[in-house]
Design a protein around this motif. Structure first.
Motif, PDB file in Angstrom:
ATOM      1  N   LEU A  40      -5.917  -9.464   9.244  1.00  0.00           N
ATOM      2  CA  LEU A  40      -6.591  -9.258   7.962  1.00  0.00           C
ATOM      3  C   LEU A  40      -7.396  -7.966   7.980  1.00  0.00           C
ATOM      4  O   LEU A  40      -7.904  -7.538   9.033  1.00  0.00           O
ATOM      5  CB  LEU A  40      -7.566 -10.415   7.665  1.00  0.00           C
ATOM      6  CG  LEU A  40      -7.044 -11.837   7.844  1.00  0.00           C
ATOM      7  CD1 LEU A  40      -8.194 -12.827   7.783  1.00  0.00           C
ATOM      8  CD2 LEU A  40      -6.024 -12.161   6.775  1.00  0.00           C
ATOM      9  N   LYS A  41      -7.526  -7.366   6.813  1.00  0.00           N
ATOM     10  CA  LYS A  41      -8.458  -6.254   6.658  1.00  0.00           C
ATOM     11  C   LYS A  41      -9.872  -6.813   6.504  1.00  0.00           C
ATOM     12  O   LYS A  41     -10.058  -7.955   6.073  1.00  0.00           O
ATOM     13  CB  LYS A  41      -8.095  -5.420   5.436  1.00  0.00           C
ATOM     14  CG  LYS A  41      -6.862  -4.561   5.583  1.00  0.00           C
ATOM     15  CD  LYS A  41      -6.676  -3.667   4.360  1.00  0.00           C
ATOM     16  CE  LYS A  41      -5.485  -2.742   4.531  1.00  0.00           C
ATOM     17  NZ  LYS A  41      -5.297  -1.863   3.343  1.00  0.00           N
ATOM     18  N   THR A  47      -7.626  -8.874   2.864  1.00  0.00           N
ATOM     19  CA  THR A  47      -6.208  -8.602   2.635  1.00  0.00           C
ATOM     20  C   THR A  47      -5.386  -8.894   3.889  1.00  0.00           C
ATOM     21  O   THR A  47      -5.696  -8.421   4.977  1.00  0.00           O
ATOM     22  CB  THR A  47      -6.004  -7.135   2.220  1.00  0.00           C
ATOM     23  OG1 THR A  47      -6.791  -6.874   1.054  1.00  0.00           O
ATOM     24  CG2 THR A  47      -4.537  -6.851   1.932  1.00  0.00           C
ATOM     25  N   VAL A  48      -4.330  -9.688   3.712  1.00  0.00           N
ATOM     26  CA  VAL A  48      -3.455 -10.038   4.841  1.00  0.00           C
ATOM     27  C   VAL A  48      -2.471  -8.897   5.100  1.00  0.00           C
ATOM     28  O   VAL A  48      -1.779  -8.444   4.187  1.00  0.00           O
ATOM     29  CB  VAL A  48      -2.670 -11.331   4.558  1.00  0.00           C
ATOM     30  CG1 VAL A  48      -1.706 -11.635   5.707  1.00  0.00           C
ATOM     31  CG2 VAL A  48      -3.633 -12.490   4.352  1.00  0.00           C
ATOM     32  N   ASP A 136       1.356   0.487   3.443  1.00  0.00           N
ATOM     33  CA  ASP A 136       0.060  -0.028   3.895  1.00  0.00           C
ATOM     34  C   ASP A 136      -0.230   0.376   5.337  1.00  0.00           C
ATOM     35  O   ASP A 136      -1.389   0.641   5.697  1.00  0.00           O
ATOM     36  CB  ASP A 136      -0.008  -1.542   3.738  1.00  0.00           C
ATOM     37  CG  ASP A 136       1.044  -2.278   4.559  1.00  0.00           C
ATOM     38  OD1 ASP A 136       2.116  -1.701   4.811  1.00  0.00           O
ATOM     39  OD2 ASP A 136       0.790  -3.438   4.950  1.00  0.00           O
ATOM     40  N   LEU A 137       0.838   0.461   6.175  1.00  0.00           N
ATOM     41  CA  LEU A 137       0.629   0.872   7.564  1.00  0.00           C
ATOM     42  C   LEU A 137       0.327   2.363   7.664  1.00  0.00           C
ATOM     43  O   LEU A 137      -0.462   2.794   8.515  1.00  0.00           O
ATOM     44  CB  LEU A 137       1.847   0.513   8.413  1.00  0.00           C
ATOM     45  CG  LEU A 137       2.183  -0.976   8.506  1.00  0.00           C
ATOM     46  CD1 LEU A 137       3.355  -1.199   9.441  1.00  0.00           C
ATOM     47  CD2 LEU A 137       0.970  -1.785   8.967  1.00  0.00           C
ATOM     48  N   ASP A 138       0.949   3.164   6.794  1.00  0.00           N
ATOM     49  CA  ASP A 138       0.635   4.595   6.756  1.00  0.00           C
ATOM     50  C   ASP A 138      -0.834   4.808   6.415  1.00  0.00           C
ATOM     51  O   ASP A 138      -1.522   5.641   7.018  1.00  0.00           O
ATOM     52  CB  ASP A 138       1.512   5.308   5.723  1.00  0.00           C
ATOM     53  CG  ASP A 138       2.957   5.467   6.187  1.00  0.00           C
ATOM     54  OD1 ASP A 138       3.189   5.385   7.411  1.00  0.00           O
ATOM     55  OD2 ASP A 138       3.838   5.671   5.338  1.00  0.00           O
ATOM     56  N   GLU A 139      -1.314   4.028   5.449  1.00  0.00           N
ATOM     57  CA  GLU A 139      -2.724   4.133   5.044  1.00  0.00           C
ATOM     58  C   GLU A 139      -3.643   3.732   6.189  1.00  0.00           C
ATOM     59  O   GLU A 139      -4.651   4.384   6.457  1.00  0.00           O
ATOM     60  CB  GLU A 139      -2.959   3.226   3.837  1.00  0.00           C
ATOM     61  CG  GLU A 139      -4.383   3.235   3.323  1.00  0.00           C
ATOM     62  CD  GLU A 139      -4.597   2.249   2.178  1.00  0.00           C
ATOM     63  OE1 GLU A 139      -5.756   1.869   1.952  1.00  0.00           O
ATOM     64  OE2 GLU A 139      -3.597   1.871   1.541  1.00  0.00           O
ATOM     65  N   ILE A 148      -9.434  -8.043  11.491  1.00  0.00           N
ATOM     66  CA  ILE A 148      -9.699  -9.431  11.869  1.00  0.00           C
ATOM     67  C   ILE A 148      -8.376 -10.065  12.294  1.00  0.00           C
ATOM     68  O   ILE A 148      -7.370  -9.966  11.591  1.00  0.00           O
ATOM     69  CB  ILE A 148     -10.300 -10.227  10.694  1.00  0.00           C
ATOM     70  CG1 ILE A 148     -11.677  -9.669  10.335  1.00  0.00           C
ATOM     71  CG2 ILE A 148     -10.396 -11.711  11.031  1.00  0.00           C
ATOM     72  CD1 ILE A 148     -12.231 -10.208   9.028  1.00  0.00           C
ATOM     73  N   PHE A 149      -8.378 -10.704  13.462  1.00  0.00           N
ATOM     74  CA  PHE A 149      -7.212 -11.436  13.935  1.00  0.00           C
ATOM     75  C   PHE A 149      -7.564 -12.922  13.989  1.00  0.00           C
ATOM     76  O   PHE A 149      -8.518 -13.307  14.668  1.00  0.00           O
ATOM     77  CB  PHE A 149      -6.794 -10.968  15.328  1.00  0.00           C
ATOM     78  CG  PHE A 149      -6.432  -9.513  15.411  1.00  0.00           C
ATOM     79  CD1 PHE A 149      -5.273  -9.036  14.811  1.00  0.00           C
ATOM     80  CD2 PHE A 149      -7.256  -8.615  16.076  1.00  0.00           C
ATOM     81  CE1 PHE A 149      -4.937  -7.699  14.875  1.00  0.00           C
ATOM     82  CE2 PHE A 149      -6.928  -7.260  16.151  1.00  0.00           C
ATOM     83  CZ  PHE A 149      -5.765  -6.806  15.546  1.00  0.00           C
ATOM     84  N   VAL A 150      -6.812 -13.736  13.268  1.00  0.00           N
ATOM     85  CA  VAL A 150      -6.948 -15.192  13.348  1.00  0.00           C
ATOM     86  C   VAL A 150      -5.815 -15.681  14.234  1.00  0.00           C
ATOM     87  O   VAL A 150      -4.638 -15.516  13.910  1.00  0.00           O
ATOM     88  CB  VAL A 150      -6.871 -15.849  11.960  1.00  0.00           C
ATOM     89  CG1 VAL A 150      -7.002 -17.369  12.094  1.00  0.00           C
ATOM     90  CG2 VAL A 150      -7.963 -15.299  11.050  1.00  0.00           C
TER      91      VAL A 150
END
Length: 328
Positions: A40-41, A47-48, A136-139, A148-150
């Motif tokens: 998550l951001k 954001t997932v 999204d990965l480029d950004e 955040i890692f769940v």
């Protein structure tokens, strides 16, 4: 919820969402750890970015195997079986996540994570092409940020409790495995078992790719591995020719020649694929290049040219007959 700061590790905060069972597992070197994760951001919407449950299968890493995202090993080794925990990780721990995410997404999409068509490691590829292929990965790559890692810990297996895949082997084990896989691929090819042979070549290529990404691109050791990889890819292409997968052969050989235009065998294999899809001019041009680079292959080239001419004449004759029948 039970919140705790992981001791001796700066930039990580842990919150236990669901307590685990039993004692802390034995996370010895070589143990395989299986888990679900959601990334998550740290924005208001949380954001997932990725979710292994949505993909449909869990993730696993091997302890001590220099996984791309080293922080995951730190997080996992703080957990008990069935525990679900949320980890806030500062930017110092998350910088390479976009590259890892790209590989995971490609695997989920059924694409080849070894990236045969780009002969660089993920980081070099990013600089060369300015994109990871996902907006999204480029950004995230341009503006690194805390994540955040769940994580839900599912299983921990000792090295003796599971069959290790080639990419899980140590550096020395990979180097030892490559000639064995190469030889086995050659043996299977001679027996006409092309599907099995191609699998052996692929396994060997994965071993070498995993070693190559740890080397500096275009330096001596990287180039040595690149030469070995190209040899295996061309062997793999020979299997593809037998399986009549000509356009894949054209893709692999053309990529090799873009980076290494002096490999005669690559021109020869590509010429054969061009001939099979009736690219007469391209096939002849590649065979001429083979002669230029390897004059000793003159007999082989003449044979291929003769076969090409015979096939083309047969095709022209078929077309003439078809035209006659249409006129009738």
């Amino acid at each position: 919820m039970d919140a705790a700061l992981l001791l001796n590790v700066e930039g990580i905060k842990k919150t236990i969402l669901h307590g685990g069972t039993g004692e802390l597992p034995n996370f010895i070197t070589g143990a395989r750890v299986t888990f679900h994760f959601r990334t998550l951001k740290c924005d208001d919407e949380r954001t997932v970015i990725d979710d292994s449950k949505q993909v449909g299968h869990p993730m696993h890493i091997i302890i001590g195997n220099m996984f791309k995202l080293e922080v995951w090993e730190i997080l996992l080794t703080s957990m008990r079986f069935s525990e679900v925990a949320e980890f806030w990780c500062d930017t110092v721990h998350t910088g390479v996540y976009p590259i890892l995410s790209r590989s995971l997404r490609q695997m989920a999409e059924g694409k080849d994570p070894t990236e045969w068509h780009v002969h660089t490691c993920g980081l070099a590829n990013m600089f060369a092409y300015h994109t990871l292929g996902y907006e999204d990965l480029d950004e995230l790559q341009k503006e690194p940020q805390p994540l955040i890692f769940v994580i839900e810990l599912l299983q921990v297996e000792a090295p003796s409790e599971y069959q290790r895949e080639t990419w899980n082997l140590s550096k020395d084990e990979k180097m030892q495995a490559v000639p064995i896989l190469h030889g086995e691929g050659n043996r299977l090819f001679k027996l006409g078992r092309y599907e099995e042979a191609s699998t052996k070549y692929q396994e060997a290529i994965v071993c070498l790719r995993n070693l190559q990404v740890k080397e500096k691109p275009w330096e001596v050791q990287w180039l040595k591995l690149e030469k070995m990889i190209n040899t295996l890819i061309l062997n793999y292409c020979q299997c593809l020719l037998k399986k009549e997968e000509y356009y894949e052969v054209l893709a692999h050989t053309s990529d090799i020649l873009r980076h290494h235009p002096g490999i005669a065998k690559a021109y020869y294999v590509r010429a054969r694929a061009h001939a099979e899809v009736w690219n007469e001019a391209e096939a002849k041009a590649d065979l001429e290049k083979v002669l230029e680079l390897e004059p000793s292959m003159r007999k082989v080239v003449r044979r291929e040219l003769s076969l090409l001419e015979n096939r083309l004449e047969e095709k022209r004759e078929e077309e003439r007959l078809r035209c006659r029948n249409m006129l009738r």
